[in-house]
Design an enzyme around this catalytic site. Structure first.
Site, PDB file in Angstrom:
ATOM      1  N   HIS A   1      -8.621  31.921  21.186  1.00 18.81           N
ATOM      2  CA  HIS A   1      -8.849  30.505  21.482  1.00 18.81           C
ATOM      3  C   HIS A   1     -10.092  29.956  20.783  1.00 18.81           C
ATOM      4  O   HIS A   1     -10.312  28.746  20.776  1.00 18.81           O
ATOM      5  CB  HIS A   1      -8.963  30.290  22.994  1.00 18.81           C
TER       6      HIS A   1
ATOM      7  N   ASP B   1      -6.145  26.536  18.295  1.00 21.90           N
ATOM      8  CA  ASP B   1      -5.931  25.575  19.373  1.00 21.90           C
ATOM      9  C   ASP B   1      -4.580  25.819  20.041  1.00 21.90           C
ATOM     10  O   ASP B   1      -3.625  26.286  19.400  1.00 21.90           O
ATOM     11  CB  ASP B   1      -5.978  24.142  18.833  1.00 21.90           C
TER      12      ASP B   1
END
Length: 438
Positions: free
Chosen positions: A410, A414
């Protein structure tokens, strides 16, 4: 008579230390030239150390699980002639290190478990034996002590796996209790044995405890998984895929070309879908050097294939999947899997992946949360294929469904891009004709 000292060899690529995984000899054994003495491991590659001389083993330089420096004394062998140690030197009259048992590493503990300290004390070699008056079997077997791992060649381990035989219960007649092919044949011929006292034995209380050091490949796996989870903020994304047409295509291709080109599973088709999808989302085919703060995207698609072996999970790398057809991917995947399971995979074959696929096959379950293969940024997990009733055009029909459970880094991926990537993979799999359209 002289003494020949074999030192821990330089494996190359700047490696300063390696782990001693297993001894194949013990003090007092006679060894032949080119006979394998020990297995050592660096990263995930296991390397055999052969003897360059003929002679008698005088001392072993370490115990299984010990990390040794390159150039350290590994073993002393008494040879005819002068050897490579000058007479009267300290090395010639004293053991290199306390002598260790030839028994290989104990059975591994789950990844991440705390390992008790390895004791560098001398131990007598253990020879498997069968309880007096009882045939060896799953319920009655005194062949090995708790935590002691059977000694056998990779080929024999693979054959035992194919036969469904647990080597822990097979007595070995070779040196140091090593299990030979004839031992396995004899065990299979006897067939499974029952407990001596029937139900009374079957339901008795058990109070055994085992302290299992995390060594060898299992130690490497534990370190890798811990590093991945500690450094990477994972997030998971799960999507179901209708693979009815895909599986029908696979069956048709196998029927038409299976005999000449080899049979296909769903994985080569999934690899092709991943290759096409990363063209649209190159940020997924990448590695993140978080120390330098640099993400490197790759044009080449080097797919890591998570592979379960007797020793643990390894990830051989299928290189340049973008330049291969499905049959080439299937053949290379089979070759790499065999090399990994036999412990013969090279360092190059176990490194350099840019994205990884992991599958548990029929045991794939409904959903999984795979751990990213650091320093990659994505891993695609395959769950099992099942037939389910689905609504299509207002009608309930039976379709073959399969979930993709994937994890992403992450920090650099995205959620929207991860979802779009998986939807692209899904689109290729649900309309397999697009796999062949450039």
């Amino acid at each position: 008579m002289g003494i020949h000292v074999i030192k821990m060899p330089d494996i190359g690529e700047g490696i300063a230390e390696v782990e001693l995984v297993m001894w194949y000899v013990q003090v007092g054994d006679m060894v032949a030239e080119d006979q394998v003495l020990a297995d050592v491991m660096t990263d995930k590659a296991t390397i055999e150390i052969p003897s360059p001389v003929v002679g008698k083993v005088l001392a072993l330089g370490g115990v299984a699980g010990q990390v040794m420096a390159v150039g350290a004394d590994l073993i002393q062998i008494e040879v005819e002639g002068q050897g490579n140690v000058k007479a009267g030197s300290a090395a010639a009259i004293a053991p290199v290190a306390p002598v260790a048992s030839v028994a290989p590493a104990p059975a591994v503990a789950p990844a991440g478990a705390d390992a008790p300290p390895v004791q560098h004390a001398a131990a007598a070699p253990k020879t498997p034996s069968v309880a007096a008056g009882a045939a060896p079997g799953h319920a009655v077997c005194a062949a090995r002590t708790a935590g002691e791992k059977p000694i056998a060649s990779p080929a024999l381990r693979r054959r035992a796996w194919d036969l469904g035989v647990e080597l822990q219960y097979v007595p070995g007649s070779g040196a140091g209790g090593r299990i030979l092919q004839e031992d396995l044949d004899a065990y299979v011929a006897r067939g499974p044995q029952t407990a001596v006292n029937g139900a009374a034995t079957r339901y008795r209380e058990q109070h055994e405890e085992q302290a299992l050091p995390v060594i060898g490949l299992r130690r490497k796996i534990a370190q890798k998984m811990q590093d991945s989870k500690r450094r990477i903020p994972h997030f998971a994304y799960v999507e179901e895929v209708d693979v009815t047409e895909l599986d029908a295509l696979r069956a048709r291709l196998n029927l038409q070309w299976g005999a000449t080109r080899g049979r296909l599973t769903l994985l080569p088709l999934l690899m092709r879908a991943v290759v096409l999808a990363v063209r649209e989302f190159p940020q997924l085919n990448a590695r993140f050097d978080d120390d330098a703060g640099v993400v490197t995207r790759y044009g080449a698609v080097h797919i890591g294939i998570a592979t379960q072996t007797d020793a643990g999970l390894v990830v051989p790398v299928l290189r340049h999947a973008e330049a291969r057809d499905m049959w080439s991917c299937a053949a290379e995947m089979a070759r790499l899997a065999e090399a990994a399971r036999s412990g013969k995979a090279t360092r190059e074959e176990l490194s350099g992946s840019t994205i990884t696929i992991t599958s548990l096959g029929a045991l794939g379950g409904i959903v999984s949360t795979p751990v990213i293969n650091h320093p990659e940024v994505a891993i695609v997990g395959v769950n099992k294929m099942v037939e389910r009733p689905m609504v299509r055009g207002g009608l309930v029909v039976v379709r073959k469904m399969m979930n993709l459970s994937s994890s992403f880094d992450h920090r650099v991926v995205d959620g929207m891009h991860a979802a779009e990537f998986i939807q692209a993979v899904r689109g290729y799999l649900e309309c397999p004709a697009t796999l062949f359209v450039e």
